[in-house]
Enzyme design. Structure first.
Site, PDB file in Angstrom:
ATOM      1  N   ASN A 197     -50.425  50.935  55.612  1.00  0.00           N
ATOM      2  CA  ASN A 197     -49.543  50.164  56.094  1.00  0.00           C
ATOM      3  C   ASN A 197     -49.616  48.797  56.679  1.00  0.00           C
ATOM      4  O   ASN A 197     -48.872  47.839  57.389  1.00  0.00           O
ATOM      5  CB  ASN A 197     -49.507  51.290  56.563  1.00  0.00           C
ATOM      6  N   ARG A 241     -51.986  46.061  55.998  1.00  0.00           N
ATOM      7  CA  ARG A 241     -51.432  45.158  55.278  1.00  0.00           C
ATOM      8  C   ARG A 241     -50.015  44.727  55.012  1.00  0.00           C
ATOM      9  O   ARG A 241     -49.541  43.780  54.656  1.00  0.00           O
ATOM     10  CB  ARG A 241     -52.324  45.021  54.305  1.00  0.00           C
ATOM     11  N   MET A 242     -49.957  45.301  54.657  1.00  0.00           N
ATOM     12  CA  MET A 242     -48.188  45.344  53.736  1.00  0.00           C
ATOM     13  C   MET A 242     -46.978  45.365  55.020  1.00  0.00           C
ATOM     14  O   MET A 242     -46.675  44.405  54.524  1.00  0.00           O
ATOM     15  CB  MET A 242     -47.990  47.428  53.450  1.00  0.00           C
ATOM     16  N   GLY A 243     -47.431  45.664  55.997  1.00  0.00           N
ATOM     17  CA  GLY A 243     -46.688  45.385  57.084  1.00  0.00           C
ATOM     18  C   GLY A 243     -46.823  43.447  57.830  1.00  0.00           C
ATOM     19  O   GLY A 243     -45.716  42.877  57.666  1.00  0.00           O
ATOM     20  N   ARG A 244     -47.554  43.184  57.367  1.00  0.00           N
ATOM     21  CA  ARG A 244     -47.969  41.748  57.577  1.00  0.00           C
ATOM     22  C   ARG A 244     -47.555  41.291  56.051  1.00  0.00           C
ATOM     23  O   ARG A 244     -46.982  39.687  56.658  1.00  0.00           O
ATOM     24  CB  ARG A 244     -49.527  41.719  58.282  1.00  0.00           C
ATOM     25  N   ASP A 249     -52.394  55.197  53.560  1.00  0.00           N
ATOM     26  CA  ASP A 249     -53.490  53.551  53.643  1.00  0.00           C
ATOM     27  C   ASP A 249     -52.297  52.319  53.590  1.00  0.00           C
ATOM     28  O   ASP A 249     -51.461  51.957  52.918  1.00  0.00           O
ATOM     29  CB  ASP A 249     -54.625  54.352  52.915  1.00  0.00           C
ATOM     30  N   HIS A 257     -44.243  54.415  58.906  1.00  0.00           N
ATOM     31  CA  HIS A 257     -45.805  54.294  58.417  1.00  0.00           C
ATOM     32  C   HIS A 257     -45.482  55.426  57.081  1.00  0.00           C
ATOM     33  O   HIS A 257     -46.347  55.988  56.667  1.00  0.00           O
ATOM     34  CB  HIS A 257     -46.655  55.412  59.096  1.00  0.00           C
TER      35      HIS A 257
END
Length: 503
Positions: free
Chosen positions: A449, A451-454, A447, A443
């Site tokens: 995280n 969306r970035m992870g996907r 904020d 993380h």
């Protein structure tokens, strides 16, 4: 201001004063009955047990555990010190978790105290403490860690149960990797004549490649005329070795998690497609999926965006000026930011499809994704410009999760290691699953995280020839539960199977 609002404001001022003084566990005597009942009625505090409260937010839905999980450790430290006059200590096993930086909320917190009553005390959301009536460890074996009385690392390693090596091998190996020489551990072993335990610890140090420490413990015990039978307490060897200077528990734990999880991922994820990728067709399919992907990814995060709004942003016809929707809340800015970030991600996808190392591409471009994701919100004055400076500068909590992300200092150690692990990983499925999981586990941002992870997941999908994959909002609960199982219990199978079902 009407009379009711004025009274609530007065009560909130009292709560604010407590919070500014660092109080998280609020005793009933710290607030007058009038203020306490008013704050309770309006949802600004929650009762944990009789006479004890924590701050909360009135917009929390019934069953929301966020305020409790974020308050858990501070509450327990204050409550236990008040109840037992500071004559208490967490179990060796729980002490190890805290030493290695794992602040996951346990279902039951084990505590020892001479004043314990050998029964559980129930807290919120099916959590509890169990206080065992036992004498305290020697004073030199106790230390205070962020308000919690714990065994020192050396004492915790000595007094942890033998079963812990089988039940929590990642935690135990991580703790052993923090030890730089034999001195402290040997001191505890010799003071208690612990020859059997010494044999277990010697085997554990040798298991992680710390032969020098293992040999020095053996020599020290032999010099005291104590016979040691060496045994490896771990069920198996691990393909991760630690040099004597590799003492970051966060980095070592991440490497161990990766090594432990990868075989399960390979066993449960579809094999990599064998056909040659038509780059032009692949990129066209990605473009076609934008609206669907944006709708579901933003909806998972709680934004109320419509497909029409996304299409408007996509067409370039949406303007912040004159848009009442954008002035009311973040939704339109989130949609615009997602479109901008998607353009940056497509550049990274193309580089990977053209043969560049996906880990190198991710390391070089992920900050561009983040800047694009939140640039419109900064321009509109919704978030501060300083929030785009890079990785987070403070703590962050995941809503309704028992997992507490690592400290800001740990983030700066862990992110380069994530890129290294992705670069070293030969299996695309492992890159897909652990690229997403470990990123949200760390993380690194305040904020964005999820969306970035996907996005990372889909960059790694491309690296293996898998198609761009959308996580549907209709399966959000299943998705979040699978992430929780992997983050809290290190059970990667549900998350792997979930992603595999989408491919």
């Amino acid at each position: 201001m009407n009379d009711i609002s004025q009274k609530l404001a007065d009560s909130l001022e009292q709560l604010q004063q407590l919070q500014e003084s660092g109080v998280v566990a609020i005793q009933s005597k710290q607030l007058s009955r009038v203020h306490r009942e008013r704050l309770l009625k309006h949802g600004f505090i929650r009762e944990v047990i009789r006479g004890w409260y924590i701050p909360a937010m009135p917009d929390e839905k019934p069953g929301d555990s966020t305020s409790w999980y974020t308050s858990f450790w501070d509450f327990c430290g204050t409550y236990l010190s008040h109840r037992f006059d500071n004559a208490w200590c967490l179990s060796p096993e729980q002490s190890i978790s805290l030493h290695i930086g794992d602040r996951t909320v346990p279902q039951q917190l084990l505590v020892r105290s001479p004043k314990g009553n050998n029964k559980p005390t129930a807290f919120l959301h099916d959590t509890s403490i169990f206080d065992v009536r036992l004498n305290m460890p020697a004073a030199e074996h106790i230390e205070n860690l962020d308000g919690l009385n714990v065994y020192s690392l050396a004492a915790a390693l000595v007094y942890s149960s033998a079963n812990q090596f089988q039940n929590a091998p990642v935690h135990m190996r991580t703790a052993f990797s923090m030890v730089t020489d034999a001195s402290d551990v040997l001191s505890v072993l010799l003071a208690g004549n612990h020859s059997v335990i010494a044999g277990r610890l010697v085997g554990a140090f040798r298991n992680i490649g710390r032969d020098l420490i293992a040999n020095n413990i053996l020599k020290g015990m032999q010099a005291a005329d104590l016979k040691v039978q060496e045994e490896d307490p771990f069920a198996e060897k691990v393909q991760v070795s630690f040099g004597r200077r590799d003492v970051s528990p966060y980095v070592n734990r991440m490497r161990l998690m990766w090594a432990q999880m990868r075989e399960s991922i390979i066993a449960h994820f579809p094999e990599q497609p064998q056909q040659t990728i038509d780059i032009e067709n692949y990129m066209a399919e990605v473009e076609d999926k934008f609206v669907t992907d944006a709708y579901h990814s933003l909806s998972i995060e709680g934004y109320r965006v419509t497909r029409e709004l996304i299409e408007l942003v996509r067409s370039g016809n949406w303007q912040a000026e004159g848009s009442d929707e954008s002035k009311k809340h973040l939704d339109a800015m989130a949609a615009r930011g997602y479109w901008d970030a998607f353009q940056e991600v497509k550049k990274a996808l193309l580089a990977v499809l053209e043969g560049k190392n996906p880990a190198d591409v991710l390391e070089q471009t992920h900050s561009d994704w983040y800047l694009a994701l939140f640039g419109p919100s900064v321009a509109a004055g919704i978030i501060k410009q300083s929030d785009l400076a890079g990785y987070r500068s403070g703590p962050v909590y995941i809503r309704q999760s028992m997992h507490t992300p690592p400290s800001k200092e740990a983030v700066r150690d862990m992110m380069p290691t994530l890129f290294d692990l992705l670069a070293e990983e030969e299996n695309a499925a492992v890159r897909v699953v652990l690229g997403h999981l470990i990123f949200v586990y760390i993380h690194p941002y305040f904020d964005g995280n999820g969306r970035m992870g996907r996005f990372i997941m889909n960059l790694m999908m491309a690296s293996g020839g898998y198609p761009w994959t959308v996580v549907p909002v209709e399966r959000r609960d299943e998705y979040m539960q699978a992430l929780e199982a992997a983050s809290v219990r290190q059970d990667i199978v549900p998350f792997t199977q979930f992603l595999a079902s989408l491919v």
